[in-house]
Design a protein around this motif. Structure first.
Motif, PDB file in Angstrom:
ATOM      1  N   HIS A   1     -16.205 -12.867   8.058  1.00  0.00           N
ATOM      2  CA  HIS A   1     -15.719 -12.330   8.186  1.00  0.00           C
ATOM      3  C   HIS A   1     -16.091 -10.901   8.502  1.00  0.00           C
ATOM      4  CE1 HIS A   1     -13.976 -13.439   4.395  1.00  0.00           C
ATOM      5  NE2 HIS A   1     -13.350 -12.313   3.882  1.00  0.00           N
ATOM      6  N   VAL A   2     -15.796  -9.545   9.592  1.00  0.00           N
ATOM      7  CA  VAL A   2     -16.594  -8.948  10.225  1.00  0.00           C
ATOM      8  C   VAL A   2     -15.186  -7.602   9.881  1.00  0.00           C
ATOM      9  CG1 VAL A   2     -16.657  -8.029  12.362  1.00  0.00           C
ATOM     10  CG2 VAL A   2     -16.462 -10.526  12.338  1.00  0.00           C
ATOM     11  N   CYS A   3     -16.100  -6.875  10.267  1.00  0.00           N
ATOM     12  CA  CYS A   3     -15.659  -5.017   9.557  1.00  0.00           C
ATOM     13  C   CYS A   3     -15.135  -4.180  10.999  1.00  0.00           C
ATOM     14  CB  CYS A   3     -16.833  -3.787   8.754  1.00  0.00           C
ATOM     15  SG  CYS A   3     -16.429  -4.578   6.999  1.00  0.00           S
ATOM     16  N   LEU A   4     -14.114  -4.141  11.280  1.00  0.00           N
ATOM     17  CA  LEU A   4     -13.884  -3.634  12.512  1.00  0.00           C
ATOM     18  C   LEU A   4     -14.005  -2.436  12.530  1.00  0.00           C
ATOM     19  CD1 LEU A   4     -10.242  -5.453  13.407  1.00  0.00           C
ATOM     20  CD2 LEU A   4     -12.485  -5.529  13.770  1.00  0.00           C
ATOM     21  N   SER A   5     -14.822  -1.536  13.620  1.00  0.00           N
ATOM     22  CA  SER A   5     -14.860  -0.188  13.756  1.00  0.00           C
ATOM     23  C   SER A   5     -12.928   0.946  13.241  1.00  0.00           C
ATOM     24  CB  SER A   5     -15.096   0.363  15.087  1.00  0.00           C
ATOM     25  OG  SER A   5     -14.711   0.455  16.165  1.00  0.00           O
ATOM     26  N   HIS A   6     -13.320   2.444  13.169  1.00  0.00           N
ATOM     27  CA  HIS A   6     -12.058   3.013  13.523  1.00  0.00           C
ATOM     28  C   HIS A   6     -11.387   3.285  13.955  1.00  0.00           C
ATOM     29  CE1 HIS A   6      -9.770   6.251  11.703  1.00  0.00           C
ATOM     30  NE2 HIS A   6      -9.444   6.991  12.599  1.00  0.00           N
ATOM     31  N   THR A   7     -12.122   2.601  15.760  1.00  0.00           N
ATOM     32  CA  THR A   7     -10.860   2.678  17.227  1.00  0.00           C
ATOM     33  C   THR A   7     -10.923   0.931  16.997  1.00  0.00           C
ATOM     34  OG1 THR A   7     -13.274   2.193  18.185  1.00  0.00           O
ATOM     35  CG2 THR A   7     -13.449   4.260  18.257  1.00  0.00           C
ATOM     36  N   GLU A   8     -11.451   0.180  16.479  1.00  0.00           N
ATOM     37  CA  GLU A   8     -10.294  -1.055  16.297  1.00  0.00           C
ATOM     38  C   GLU A   8      -9.293  -1.185  15.567  1.00  0.00           C
ATOM     39  OE1 GLU A   8     -13.942  -4.246  17.641  1.00  0.00           O
ATOM     40  OE2 GLU A   8     -14.495  -3.199  15.851  1.00  0.00           O
ATOM     41  N   LYS A   9      -9.669  -0.066  14.464  1.00  0.00           N
ATOM     42  CA  LYS A   9      -8.470  -0.606  13.649  1.00  0.00           C
ATOM     43  C   LYS A   9      -7.467   0.807  13.887  1.00  0.00           C
ATOM     44  CE  LYS A   9      -7.871   2.567   9.188  1.00  0.00           C
ATOM     45  NZ  LYS A   9      -8.059   3.008   8.595  1.00  0.00           N
ATOM     46  N   ILE A  10      -7.789   1.778  14.286  1.00  0.00           N
ATOM     47  CA  ILE A  10      -5.841   2.739  15.093  1.00  0.00           C
ATOM     48  C   ILE A  10      -6.338   1.794  16.142  1.00  0.00           C
ATOM     49  CG2 ILE A  10      -5.924   5.010  16.743  1.00  0.00           C
ATOM     50  CD1 ILE A  10      -6.747   5.329  14.046  1.00  0.00           C
ATOM     51  N   GLN A  11      -6.561   1.087  16.718  1.00  0.00           N
ATOM     52  CA  GLN A  11      -6.037   0.005  18.385  1.00  0.00           C
ATOM     53  C   GLN A  11      -5.049  -1.722  17.143  1.00  0.00           C
ATOM     54  OE1 GLN A  11      -6.168   0.741  21.943  1.00  0.00           O
ATOM     55  NE2 GLN A  11      -4.692  -1.219  21.760  1.00  0.00           N
ATOM     56  N   PHE A  12      -5.461  -1.825  16.458  1.00  0.00           N
ATOM     57  CA  PHE A  12      -5.176  -2.959  16.205  1.00  0.00           C
ATOM     58  C   PHE A  12      -3.522  -2.437  15.220  1.00  0.00           C
ATOM     59  CE2 PHE A  12      -3.564  -4.420  11.992  1.00  0.00           C
ATOM     60  CZ  PHE A  12      -3.154  -6.336  12.196  1.00  0.00           C
ATOM     61  N   LEU A  13      -3.772  -1.448  14.613  1.00  0.00           N
ATOM     62  CA  LEU A  13      -2.324  -0.824  14.480  1.00  0.00           C
ATOM     63  C   LEU A  13      -1.241  -0.434  15.128  1.00  0.00           C
ATOM     64  CD1 LEU A  13      -3.861   1.511  10.900  1.00  0.00           C
ATOM     65  CD2 LEU A  13      -2.394  -0.442  10.793  1.00  0.00           C
ATOM     66  N   ALA A  14      -2.104   0.351  16.150  1.00  0.00           N
ATOM     67  CA  ALA A  14      -1.226   0.222  17.865  1.00  0.00           C
ATOM     68  C   ALA A  14      -0.564  -0.785  18.159  1.00  0.00           C
ATOM     69  CB  ALA A  14      -1.808   1.396  18.441  1.00  0.00           C
ATOM     70  N   ASP A  15      -1.350  -1.535  18.546  1.00  0.00           N
ATOM     71  CA  ASP A  15      -0.855  -2.709  19.010  1.00  0.00           C
ATOM     72  C   ASP A  15       0.774  -2.976  18.584  1.00  0.00           C
ATOM     73  OD1 ASP A  15      -2.589  -2.487  20.447  1.00  0.00           O
ATOM     74  OD2 ASP A  15      -3.843  -3.620  20.090  1.00  0.00           O
ATOM     75  N   PHE A  16       0.263  -3.485  16.806  1.00  0.00           N
ATOM     76  CA  PHE A  16       1.132  -4.114  15.706  1.00  0.00           C
ATOM     77  C   PHE A  16       2.284  -3.313  15.143  1.00  0.00           C
ATOM     78  CE2 PHE A  16      -2.467  -7.177  16.417  1.00  0.00           C
ATOM     79  CZ  PHE A  16      -1.942  -8.120  16.231  1.00  0.00           C
TER      80      PHE A  16
END
Length: 182
Positions: free
Chosen positions: A121-136
């Motif tokens: 498991h890896v906890c993503l940073s806030h910016t990685e989370k925003i990028q993930f939500l935007a990408d998908f």
């Protein structure tokens, strides 16, 4: 037993990016006094206080005593043998100034991330989370959930809204899944 708890605790705090370089060698740990210490986070420089308590139930007076010795620390990890009183539980939930985490010693005897059935498991940073939500092109509500009380989420100290990336290897098929902490 104290040695196992201490080892798991050091591994857990290292995985959370706390500076554990000044802690003692685990082979020297043989009493509960060795499990009371403070650490600084490598990125935020915030302090975490670890407190081991095995003298009966923890009540509000114990929590206030711990709080009086905090100085500027805003994060406390308490390891306790007996349960917290109901008033202490309410106090922890209603306290917005200090983040309390509580563990029984049996929860820290073994490092759950090293179990063969637990994927990475890896906890993503806030910016990685925003990028993930935007990408998908999805919203947080559409991401599968994991409870904040899940042992892995507790191990990593996840808060609500943290996005976890999970690397699975089932029958030699690698896959990546995501979970959001609720």
């Amino acid at each position: 037993m104290y040695q196992n708890i201490y080892t798991t605790l050091v591994e857990m705090l290292t995985d959370r990016n706390f500076d554990t370089s000044n802690l003692q060698d685990t082979s020297l740990i043989n009493t509960k006094e060795h499990i009371n210490f403070e650490l600084k986070h490598k990125l935020t420089n915030q302090t975490l206080k670890v407190h081991y308590h095995d003298d009966g139930k923890i009540g509000i007076n114990h929590l206030k005593c711990i709080m009086n010795n905090l100085n500027e620390t805003k994060h406390v990890l308490i390891i306790h043998k007996d349960d917290l009183t109901s008033f202490a539980k309410q106090y922890i939930l209603s306290n917005n100034e200090i983040c309390f985490e509580t563990y029984f010693p049996k929860e820290l005897v073994n490092n759950i991330t090293k179990h063969e059935l637990v994927p990475k498991h890896v906890c993503l940073s806030h910016t990685e989370k925003i990028q993930f939500l935007a990408d998908f092109k999805i919203k947080e509500i559409n991401v599968p959930r994991i409870l904040k009380s899940d042992p892995i989420a507790r191990y990593y100290g996840c808060t609500r809204g943290t996005l976890m990336k999970i690397y699975r290897n089932d029958d030699n098929i690698n896959s990546i899944t995501y979970r959001i902490v609720v």
